[in-house]
Design an enzyme around this catalytic site. Structure first.
Site, PDB file in Angstrom:
ATOM      1  N   GLY A 157       0.869  -1.197   0.005  1.00 59.41           N
ATOM      2  CA  GLY A 157       0.034   0.023  -0.084  1.00 59.41           C
ATOM      3  C   GLY A 157       0.834   1.228  -0.084  1.00 59.41           C
ATOM      4  O   GLY A 157       2.103   1.039   0.238  1.00 59.41           O
ATOM      5  N   THR A 194      -0.508   4.638   5.170  1.00 58.57           N
ATOM      6  CA  THR A 194      -1.741   3.824   5.342  1.00 58.57           C
ATOM      7  C   THR A 194      -1.907   2.918   6.475  1.00 58.57           C
ATOM      8  O   THR A 194      -3.123   2.398   6.532  1.00 58.57           O
ATOM      9  CB  THR A 194      -2.153   2.967   3.977  1.00 58.57           C
ATOM     10  OG1 THR A 194      -0.861   2.137   3.666  1.00 58.57           O
ATOM     11  CG2 THR A 194      -2.380   4.014   2.716  1.00 58.57           C
ATOM     12  N   GLY A 195      -0.952   2.660   7.152  1.00 58.44           N
ATOM     13  CA  GLY A 195      -0.761   1.824   8.373  1.00 58.44           C
ATOM     14  C   GLY A 195      -0.467   0.505   8.188  1.00 58.44           C
ATOM     15  O   GLY A 195      -0.927  -0.341   9.054  1.00 58.44           O
ATOM     16  N   LYS A 196       0.544   0.212   7.636  1.00 57.02           N
ATOM     17  CA  LYS A 196       0.962  -1.290   7.261  1.00 57.02           C
ATOM     18  C   LYS A 196       1.656  -1.758   8.581  1.00 57.02           C
ATOM     19  O   LYS A 196       1.426  -2.603   9.160  1.00 57.02           O
ATOM     20  CB  LYS A 196       1.834  -1.397   6.081  1.00 57.02           C
ATOM     21  CG  LYS A 196       1.203  -0.854   4.784  1.00 57.02           C
ATOM     22  CD  LYS A 196       2.050  -1.118   3.346  1.00 57.02           C
ATOM     23  CE  LYS A 196       3.335  -0.029   3.302  1.00 57.02           C
ATOM     24  NZ  LYS A 196       2.685   1.259   3.285  1.00 57.02           N
ATOM     25  N   THR A 197       2.776  -0.787   9.042  1.00 58.65           N
ATOM     26  CA  THR A 197       3.268  -1.118  10.374  1.00 58.65           C
ATOM     27  C   THR A 197       2.487  -1.199  11.591  1.00 58.65           C
ATOM     28  O   THR A 197       2.435  -2.244  12.077  1.00 58.65           O
ATOM     29  CB  THR A 197       4.414  -0.200  10.387  1.00 58.65           C
ATOM     30  OG1 THR A 197       5.189  -0.153   9.371  1.00 58.65           O
ATOM     31  CG2 THR A 197       5.490  -0.520  11.609  1.00 58.65           C
ATOM     32  N   HIS A 251      -9.307  36.806 -11.089  1.00 60.45           N
ATOM     33  CA  HIS A 251      -8.912  35.326 -11.431  1.00 60.45           C
ATOM     34  C   HIS A 251      -9.318  34.281 -10.620  1.00 60.45           C
ATOM     35  O   HIS A 251      -9.860  33.175 -11.370  1.00 60.45           O
ATOM     36  CB  HIS A 251      -7.269  35.323 -11.229  1.00 60.45           C
ATOM     37  CG  HIS A 251      -6.823  33.899 -11.649  1.00 60.45           C
ATOM     38  ND1 HIS A 251      -5.996  33.937 -12.805  1.00 60.45           N
ATOM     39  CD2 HIS A 251      -6.682  32.816 -11.082  1.00 60.45           C
ATOM     40  CE1 HIS A 251      -5.401  32.652 -12.753  1.00 60.45           C
ATOM     41  NE2 HIS A 251      -5.839  32.069 -11.994  1.00 60.45           N
ATOM     42  N   GLU A 252      -9.394  34.357  -9.220  1.00 59.16           N
ATOM     43  CA  GLU A 252     -10.393  33.110  -8.663  1.00 59.16           C
ATOM     44  C   GLU A 252     -11.625  33.086  -8.810  1.00 59.16           C
ATOM     45  O   GLU A 252     -12.463  32.341  -8.897  1.00 59.16           O
ATOM     46  CB  GLU A 252      -9.872  33.328  -7.140  1.00 59.16           C
ATOM     47  CG  GLU A 252      -8.645  33.468  -6.660  1.00 59.16           C
ATOM     48  CD  GLU A 252      -7.731  32.069  -7.390  1.00 59.16           C
ATOM     49  OE1 GLU A 252      -8.310  31.212  -7.489  1.00 59.16           O
ATOM     50  OE2 GLU A 252      -6.626  32.339  -7.564  1.00 59.16           O
ATOM     51  N   HIS A 258     -12.376  31.248 -12.150  1.00 56.96           N
ATOM     52  CA  HIS A 258     -12.513  29.897 -11.926  1.00 56.96           C
ATOM     53  C   HIS A 258     -13.788  29.406 -11.325  1.00 56.96           C
ATOM     54  O   HIS A 258     -14.547  28.562 -11.614  1.00 56.96           O
ATOM     55  CB  HIS A 258     -11.485  29.322 -10.954  1.00 56.96           C
ATOM     56  CG  HIS A 258      -9.965  29.222 -11.479  1.00 56.96           C
ATOM     57  ND1 HIS A 258      -9.680  28.491 -12.523  1.00 56.96           N
ATOM     58  CD2 HIS A 258      -8.893  30.018 -11.158  1.00 56.96           C
ATOM     59  CE1 HIS A 258      -8.402  28.724 -12.893  1.00 56.96           C
ATOM     60  NE2 HIS A 258      -8.142  29.752 -11.906  1.00 56.96           N
TER      61      HIS A 258
END
Length: 621
Positions: A168, A172-175, A390-391, A394
């Site tokens: 992953g 993501t929390g593998k350990t 500009h904003e 958008h």
């Protein structure tokens, strides 16, 4: 002449008394001299091997008495003088032997495993501490059941997987998941990094692998966790010179230990990596890493659960809603969410609050996603006005294209490298993107530059649209070379397989093995898509120029507007002036204003609105 009446004087004083005729009697005992003066005073001194002393005493008519030296003193002196060289030699020999033994132990320990045992004193982690990856937890529950009751599986002839590979993205929390397995099963847990096997000396890594498995067998049943296994498990035979001898020997030993001639019962290997594509195929075959568990970035429900786990020990205000935050953080990993909660706690502490409110959590989310506010940055009125239009450009384009994501917030407060930005909220976590949605995004990207041209003229456009142009070009190129969205090129891929993944998991580089005509067609199709969406955005802004002006003026007045505020302004309604939150600066004890965020927004905005992981508008760089 009793010894108790004698005091010692320097030899020079004694010679001076001799020369002046004050000495009456001298008793010489070896190197010791006891003296009596003419007036009956007694003292002693030490003879520094002065061979002319007796002649000098006789010349001054001093009475000389020669006595034997004390036996104990002589014996000790002789014993010490004779044994000192031997003692010194023994000491030197002992010192060198200790050094040799120490060096031998270090040399013997060089091949010992560096795996760390997670003991009971360490913070125990269980599945309750892991959230947002329910599928991965379900896959690993069998491991826990086997470690608790292996007989249940063996009675039916079942074998637990020898190894489990957690795959992953980072954070993501593998350990954490591996530690939770050990905590749930209550078995010894050895942890080591893949890079700790590899040394500059050939054979050391293989020795450490053997030692690690020997330790595991002694503590069986147990779990051995190898983090970042791609450091040692890369595909053999690749690289400069055909490979790395030390790394490949280490990998060979690991393959043998996992599924070799000897049984390895009771030892379960769990490894983690974010690069499964580089691992050697022999590692991934059945009998070694039998099971691959994908640990993806959490979805909406997963983010909600992760936020609740991190908020357990935090005093929260009544208005905090983790689900609203989860909706606003698509693409966030568990580590990102932990950082968000921590930033909110730090912000509340600086404001000397006793609880963390939704205001701090929203501002922390904006900081993590877009960077810290740069209120110290000085902008002229013209620059501020141009940024507002500009904003607004958008935002107006996004509001008038149904396929575009809803607007969450627009601001002209500089954050990070941007002078302003418009944040859009996807309604759901997006897995795939349609062609009409991509073209809507292209039109929104063009809205800022078009608004500058309409209001200020073509000659006064700025470099503020550089990031918009870059993003639009990248999307259009992907549509043509990878996603088959070109009528002329059809259902074919022209992407370079070696290009890096930089957008939605896809590369943005066309293959070099193309003809000149095909390359020209690709460029023409990219330009065609961009020009078509540019004209669409231009027609929207020309027909909604009044709304563009109203929104730009609202941004100049309030600096930050929520999606609901934008709709009110365009509809001709007035919104209240937003109050700025004061942050206590502990170092200087000064009050500095923060973002003009609408602090009631979390209560008012519809639940479908949620911030995008990357803002749609990067703004003026």
């Amino acid at each position: 002449m009793g010894k108790e009446t004698v005091h010692e004087v320097p030899y020079s004083d004694f010679i001076s008394d001799v020369n002046s005729g004050k000495i009456n009697t001298v008793i010489i005992r070896g190197a010791s001299i006891d003296c009596t003066t003419n007036d009956g005073k007694c003292f002693s001194t030490h003879n520094p091997n002065d061979h002319g002393l007796v002649d000098r005493l006789l010349a001054k008519n001093v009475r000389i008495v020669s006595a034997p030296a004390e036996e104990n003193s002589t014996l000790l002196h002789l014993l010490f003088s004779s044994l000192f060289p031997l003692i010194l030699l023994i000491g030197v020999w002992f010192f060198f032997m200790r050094q040799i033994q120490s060096g031998g132990n270090k040399a013997m320990g060089f091949g010992k495993s560096k795996a760390k045992l997670l003991n009971e004193k360490s913070a125990k982690v269980t599945f309750d501490d892991v959230a947002g990856i329910d599928e991965a937890k379900f896959e690993l529950e069998e491991i826990v059941d086997f470690l608790k009751d292996p007989g249940k599986f063996r009675k039916l002839g079942g074998k637990i997987p020898r190894g489990v590979l957690l795959v992953g993205p980072p954070g993501t929390g593998k350990t954490l998941l591996a530690r939770a397995i050990a905590g749930e099963a209550n078995v010894p847990f050895f942890s080591i990094s893949g890079s700790e096997f590899v040394e500059m000396f050939v054979g050391v890594g293989a020795s450490r692998v053997r030692d690690m498995f020997e330790q595991g067998k002694k503590s069986a049943p147990c779990i051995i966790f190898i983090d970042e296994i791609d450091a040692v498990g890369r595909h053999r035979g690749f690289g400069l010179g055909g490979g790395n001898d030390e790394r490949e020997q280490t990998l060979n030993q690991l393959l043998v230990e996992m599924d070799g001639f000897d049984e390895n019962s009771g030892v379960i290997i769990i490894s983690a990596t974010n690069r499964p594509d580089v691992l050697d195929p022999a590692l991934l075959r059945p009998g070694r890493f039998d099971r691959q568990v994908v640990v993806p970035a959490p979805d909406l429900n997963g983010r909600d659960k992760i936020l609740r786990v991190h908020m357990k020990k935090m005093p929260l205000a009544a208005d905090v809603d983790p689900l609203v935050l989860a909706r606003g953080t698509p693409g966030f990993s568990g580590a990102d969410l932990a950082n968000l909660v921590n930033e909110a706690a730090l912000l509340a502490a600086r404001r000397e609050k006793r609880v963390v409110s939704m205001t701090e959590l929203e501002e922390a989310k904006d900081k993590v996603m877009m960077g810290a506010e740069r209120r110290s940055m000085v902008m002229t009125d013209d620059e501020k006005k141009l940024t507002a239009y500009h904003e607004a450009g958008h935002a107006i384009v996004a509001l008038n294209i149904p396929e575009s994501d809803p607007i969450h917030k627009a601001t002209i407060i500089p954050r990070g490298m941007a002078l302003g930005m418009v944040m859009q909220l996807p309604v759901t976590d997006r897995i795939s993107v349609s062609r009409i949605k991509l073209e809507a995004d292209l039109s929104v990207c063009a809205g800022g530059r078009i608004a500058e041209e309409l209001i200020f003229g073509r000659e006064k456009v700025t470099t503020g649209a550089s990031s918009d142009i870059e993003q639009a070009t990248r999307i259009a190129r992907l549509m043509v070379v990878e996603w088959g969205m070109s009528d002329k090129l059809g259902f074919l891929s022209y992407a370079d397989e070696g290009a890096q993944e930089v957008f939605l998991g896809h590369s943005t580089v066309a293959s070099k093995n193309l003809s000149i005509d095909t390359s020209k067609t690709i460029d023409d199709e990219i330009r065609s898509i961009v020009d078509r969406t540019y004209k669409h955005a231009e027609s929207i802004l020309k027909s909604h120029r009044d709304a563009l002006v109203l929104l730009a003026e609202g941004l100049l007045e309030h600096e930050t507007l929520s999606g609901e505020d934008i709709r009110k302004i365009i509809g001709g309604e007035k919104i209240q002036k937003q109050e700025r939150v004061e942050i206590a600066r502990s170092s200087a004890k000064l009050k500095m204003p923060t973002s003009d965020d609408n602090h009631e927004e979390s209560k008012k905005r519809p639940t479908r609105k949620k911030p995008q992981r990357s803002p749609r508008d990067i703004g003026s760089a």
